[in-house]
Each structure stands twice: as structure tokens, then as C-alpha cells.
Motif scaffolding. Structure first.
Motif, mmCIF file in Angstrom:
data_model
loop_
_atom_site.group_PDB
_atom_site.id
_atom_site.type_symbol
_atom_site.label_atom_id
_atom_site.label_comp_id
_atom_site.label_asym_id
_atom_site.label_seq_id
_atom_site.Cartn_x
_atom_site.Cartn_y
_atom_site.Cartn_z
ATOM 1 N N LEU A 170 1.219 -0.832 0.029
ATOM 2 C CA LEU A 170 -0.082 -0.346 0.223
ATOM 3 C C LEU A 170 0.858 1.333 -0.049
ATOM 4 O O LEU A 170 2.037 0.643 0.568
ATOM 5 C CB LEU A 170 -1.177 -0.251 1.157
ATOM 6 C CG LEU A 170 -2.267 -1.262 1.261
ATOM 7 C CD1 LEU A 170 -3.424 -1.533 2.701
ATOM 8 C CD2 LEU A 170 -3.074 -0.587 0.133
ATOM 9 N N PRO A 171 -0.138 1.694 -0.277
ATOM 10 C CA PRO A 171 1.113 3.643 -0.384
ATOM 11 C C PRO A 171 1.272 4.422 0.772
ATOM 12 O O PRO A 171 0.252 3.843 2.154
ATOM 13 C CB PRO A 171 0.060 3.914 -1.643
ATOM 14 C CG PRO A 171 -0.803 4.277 -1.093
ATOM 15 C CD PRO A 171 -1.074 2.598 -0.865
ATOM 16 N N LYS A 172 3.263 4.165 1.068
ATOM 17 C CA LYS A 172 3.050 5.249 2.263
ATOM 18 C C LYS A 172 3.761 6.361 2.302
ATOM 19 O O LYS A 172 4.736 6.751 3.026
ATOM 20 C CB LYS A 172 4.460 4.131 3.182
ATOM 21 C CG LYS A 172 5.039 3.788 1.768
ATOM 22 C CD LYS A 172 6.023 3.068 3.204
ATOM 23 C CE LYS A 172 7.286 2.020 1.354
ATOM 24 N NZ LYS A 172 8.175 1.531 2.837
ATOM 25 N N GLY A 173 3.099 7.054 0.892
ATOM 26 C CA GLY A 173 3.874 8.767 0.858
ATOM 27 C C GLY A 173 3.155 9.709 1.537
ATOM 28 O O GLY A 173 3.966 11.068 2.147
ATOM 29 N N THR A 174 1.496 9.788 2.033
ATOM 30 C CA THR A 174 1.361 10.679 3.450
ATOM 31 C C THR A 174 1.379 10.227 4.992
ATOM 32 O O THR A 174 1.592 9.176 4.722
ATOM 33 C CB THR A 174 0.048 11.465 3.017
ATOM 34 O OG1 THR A 174 -1.116 10.241 3.186
ATOM 35 C CG2 THR A 174 0.026 11.706 1.812
ATOM 36 N N ASP A 175 0.842 11.042 5.192
ATOM 37 C CA ASP A 175 0.801 10.320 7.339
ATOM 38 C C ASP A 175 -0.293 9.793 6.959
ATOM 39 O O ASP A 175 -0.902 8.370 7.863
ATOM 40 C CB ASP A 175 1.296 11.767 8.577
ATOM 41 C CG ASP A 175 2.545 12.041 8.815
ATOM 42 O OD1 ASP A 175 3.658 11.040 7.905
ATOM 43 O OD2 ASP A 175 2.424 13.248 9.382
ATOM 44 N N ALA A 176 -1.570 9.890 6.672
ATOM 45 C CA ALA A 176 -2.931 9.412 6.410
ATOM 46 C C ALA A 176 -2.643 7.880 5.753
ATOM 47 O O ALA A 176 -3.289 6.841 6.372
ATOM 48 C CB ALA A 176 -3.706 9.908 5.666
ATOM 49 N N ASP A 177 -2.073 7.925 4.198
ATOM 50 C CA ASP A 177 -1.548 6.614 3.948
ATOM 51 C C ASP A 177 -0.542 6.275 4.646
ATOM 52 O O ASP A 177 -1.171 4.571 5.244
ATOM 53 C CB ASP A 177 -0.510 6.948 3.062
ATOM 54 C CG ASP A 177 -1.369 7.417 1.227
ATOM 55 O OD1 ASP A 177 -2.226 7.749 1.463
ATOM 56 O OD2 ASP A 177 -0.398 7.650 0.618
ATOM 57 N N LYS A 178 0.260 6.041 5.570
ATOM 58 C CA LYS A 178 1.081 5.380 6.500
ATOM 59 C C LYS A 178 -0.011 4.964 7.493
ATOM 60 O O LYS A 178 0.397 3.939 8.001
ATOM 61 C CB LYS A 178 1.997 6.343 7.392
ATOM 62 C CG LYS A 178 3.399 6.432 6.081
ATOM 63 C CD LYS A 178 4.441 7.203 6.636
ATOM 64 C CE LYS A 178 5.311 7.538 6.084
ATOM 65 N NZ LYS A 178 6.160 8.546 6.839
ATOM 66 N N ARG A 179 -0.644 5.621 8.368
ATOM 67 C CA ARG A 179 -1.423 5.289 8.634
ATOM 68 C C ARG A 179 -2.426 3.932 8.540
ATOM 69 O O ARG A 179 -2.575 2.525 9.333
ATOM 70 C CB ARG A 179 -2.379 5.803 9.708
ATOM 71 C CG ARG A 179 -1.455 6.948 11.017
ATOM 72 C CD ARG A 179 -3.053 7.712 11.356
ATOM 73 N NE ARG A 179 -3.250 8.996 10.857
ATOM 74 C CZ ARG A 179 -2.958 10.027 10.146
ATOM 75 N NH1 ARG A 179 -1.728 10.534 11.191
ATOM 76 N NH2 ARG A 179 -3.742 10.547 9.394
ATOM 77 N N ALA A 180 -2.734 4.195 7.613
ATOM 78 C CA ALA A 180 -4.210 2.935 6.815
ATOM 79 C C ALA A 180 -3.537 1.954 6.301
ATOM 80 O O ALA A 180 -2.938 1.236 7.005
ATOM 81 C CB ALA A 180 -4.425 4.285 5.275
ATOM 82 N N ARG A 181 -1.160 1.720 5.540
ATOM 83 C CA ARG A 181 -1.000 1.215 5.843
ATOM 84 C C ARG A 181 -1.372 -0.188 7.212
ATOM 85 O O ARG A 181 -0.376 -0.738 6.915
ATOM 86 C CB ARG A 181 0.211 1.219 4.936
ATOM 87 C CG ARG A 181 0.856 0.412 4.747
ATOM 88 C CD ARG A 181 2.392 1.001 3.143
ATOM 89 N NE ARG A 181 3.699 0.518 3.825
ATOM 90 C CZ ARG A 181 4.465 -0.321 4.511
ATOM 91 N NH1 ARG A 181 4.730 0.170 4.832
ATOM 92 N NH2 ARG A 181 5.201 -1.143 3.692
#
Lengths: 207, 207
Positions: free
Chosen positions: B91-102
């Protein structure tokens, strides 16, 4: 067995026919263990991080592939050896000469039927040794599979030992019995080795 | 897997693809154990000599058949659960939200990936219990196969435990980790039971 669907082979194993039986199951367990050693090697060889272990893993892969092929042959040999025992028991026993010939044929067939699981036990011990050999250099992502390989090989070993003993129990020639039983000692020692591999993997995972 | 040739399935296991891997191998070992319990029941049920055990063995046969079917399902489930873990890591880890979701997705996938071998361990423990249940009334000609069933199930159990632990190691939720680890205790106890079955069979054979 090689070309038979997995589900169909398991159906045959489960059926009220004596073959395939415990001998083929032991060989299958050994083949599964050898296949996992191959997988671990295939997922490690060529990765720069594990370059120091490249030669060792390349040799282990070759060895594992051979052992897997031989394990499947042993599964087939087991059915043949079992058929020979059944055929010997069915020989005529009308005259004293018949009886003597039948007894001799049974004993010969039992030696053959003990020989196959003995070779399975020896092969399984080699798979255990391979699991120990690949462990230091195995890709860390598949280190758990090294433990699975060791425990599958250990099951093959335990099963093969029981299969040897059940044939030896009916063997009357004490000398031959002792010789065959003596050959069990070396593969039996590999059981503790397999447990050590599983324990080491569990320790590494827990870190 | 069910319809795939045995040789082809072993080739896939041996290949540099992560699935089928140790999870499928453990499930296969459990299926082999269950199939041998079925064979022992099929070769005992209906024989007058073992009439006293008829009800017990008939129940064991039904149980073993179900467990074999479930084991093959678990082999398939394992590949699905593993794919979910890989997908979560990608999964993408570009933004902080991405990271949390990942991170959340990875954790959820790891729980799923631990759940499958946990069920394999529980199933393998049931196969071990069946081996103990059929032992007293098993046709004496196939008593060695009861030991092979027990040792194959024990391998499935040992392998499944390692497969659970490797997924738990990456799980950050302590509570969930403890809960999943706690569920391992019961199946783990079956390992000693399997060894006891093998020992008892070897004693019986030696007599």
C-alpha cells in the motif's frame, strides 16, 4: 503418484486398500520436507545479502531436488515390496516342501519390505541434515519454512522407523534382523537434530 | 491443490514462489495424517474381531474425513492470507494518512495470516486425538499406520506453531498477540500425545 491429483492420492491413502499406506505417507512427508528446502534455497540464492552462503545453498538445492525425486520413487517401491509380502503369504502350503518354500519367500519379502522404509528413514535423515545446513544462510523471510522442512522430515523419519520395525517383527532370521535394526541407529539420531532446528528457528523468530 | 498432480504441487512447493509454502505443507501433513486414520478405520470396521470398537471407529472415520477436507481448505486459505499481507505491505506510504492506513492494513492482514496456521494447529491436534482414539481398536495389521498418522499430524502441529509465531512476531498489538499466542497452548499439548501414540505402537510391535 506423481501424475495423480493430490485429492485422488489422499483418497487412495484413506481407502480400505493397504497401499498406498504408511510407507507412501512417510515418503510423501520426506518429499514435502525436501521441496521446502528447495524453496528456501530458491528464495535465497542470488540475493546479495546472502552471497556468503551462495555455494552452500546451491549445493543444498541440488541435493534437495535429488532427495525429493528419490522420495517419490520410495513411495512407489513401498507398494511393490508390500505386494511381494502379500504374494508370499498366498503361496501354497499343501506339502512340507511347499511350506518351506513359502516360509523362505515370506522372509525374503519381509527383508525387502523393511529395506524400503529403511531407505526412507535414511533419506529423511538427509533432509534433516540439509535443513540444518541451510539454516545459517537462509533468507530470513523464509526461515520458518526451514523449521517446517525439518519437522516434516522428522515425521518421515519416525514413520519410517515404525514401518521398518513392523516388518522386522515378523522376520525370524536373528542375524538379518539385527543387521537391519542396526542400520536404524544413524537415521534415528536425526530426530533430535530436527527438533534442534525447529527450536533454533523459534528462538530466531522470537528475537 | 486437490486437482493438481502430486508431482506438480511439490514442484510449486519447491519453486521460488512463496506460496504454496510452509503453511500449505503443514496442512498437507495434517491431511496425510487424517487420511491414514481413515484407512485404519476402513480396514477395521466390519471385521468381527474388532466389533467391540465398531461405533468408536465409525465415528472416528467420519471425523477424519471431515478433518482431511478442512486441511485442504486451510492450505488454500494460507495462500489467500499470505497474499493479503503482501498486498498490505505494498500500500502507498506517501502521506501520514497513507502510512497510518498501511500500518493498520498490515496489522489486520497479519492477524489473518496467524489465524490460518492456528486453525491448522488445532486441526492437527484433533488428528492426534483421533490417532489415540482409534489405537485400542485398530486392526493389528495396520497399527503401524496409526503411528504414521500421529507423527504426520505432529509435524503439521509443529509447523503450524512456527507459522503462527512468525506472523505474531510482526504484530504490534500486544493484546491481540497475547490472545492469539494463548490459543496455541491447547494444540501444543497434543505434541506429547502424538509421541505417546508412536511409543505405544512401537511397544506393541516389539511384543
Amino acid at each position: 503418484m506423481q501424475t495423480q491429483p493430490v485429492g485422488g492420492w489422499l483418497d487412495d491413502l484413506a481407502s480400505g486398500s493397504s497401499t498406498p499406506g504408511g510407507g507412501a505417507a512417510a515418503a510423501m512427508n520426506a518429499a514435502v520436507g525436501a521441496a521446502l528446502i528447495s524453496m528456501v534455497c530458491n528464495l535465497t540464492i542470488g540475493r546479495p545479502k546472502y552471497a556468503a552462503y551462495e555455494a552452500e545453498l546451491t549445493a543444498a538445492l541440488k541435493n534437495a531436488e535429488e532427495l525429493r525425486g528419490k522420495a517419490l520413487e520410495l513411495a512407489a517401491d513401498d507398494a511393490v515390496a508390500f505386494a511381494a509380502v502379500i504374494a508370499a503369504y498366498q503361496l501354497p502350503k499343501g506339502t512340507d516342501a511347499d511350506k518351506r518354500a513359502r516360509t523362505a519367500a515370506i522372509q525374503t519379502a519381509l527383508v525387502g519390505a523393511a529395506e524400503v522404509p529403511l531407505r526412507t528413514a535414511e533419506l529423511a535423515a538427509e533432509v534433516v541434515r540439509l535443513s540444518r545446513a541451510v539454516l545459517p544462510g537462509a533468507n530470513v523471510n523464509v526461515v520458518s519454512d526451514v523449521a517446517v522442512a525439518a519437522s516434516s522430515a522428522r515425521a518421515a523419519l519416525d514413520a519410517a522407523v515404525v514401518n521398518v520395525e513392523v516388518n522386522l517383527a515378523a522376520l525370524t532370521d536373528e542375524e538379518q534382523r539385527a543387521a537391519l535394526r542396526g542400520r536404524l541407529a544413524a537415521p534415528l539420531a536425526a530426530a533430535a537434530e530436527a527438533d534442534a532446528v525447529v527450536a533454533e528457528v523459534r528462538e530466531r523468530i522470537a528475537k
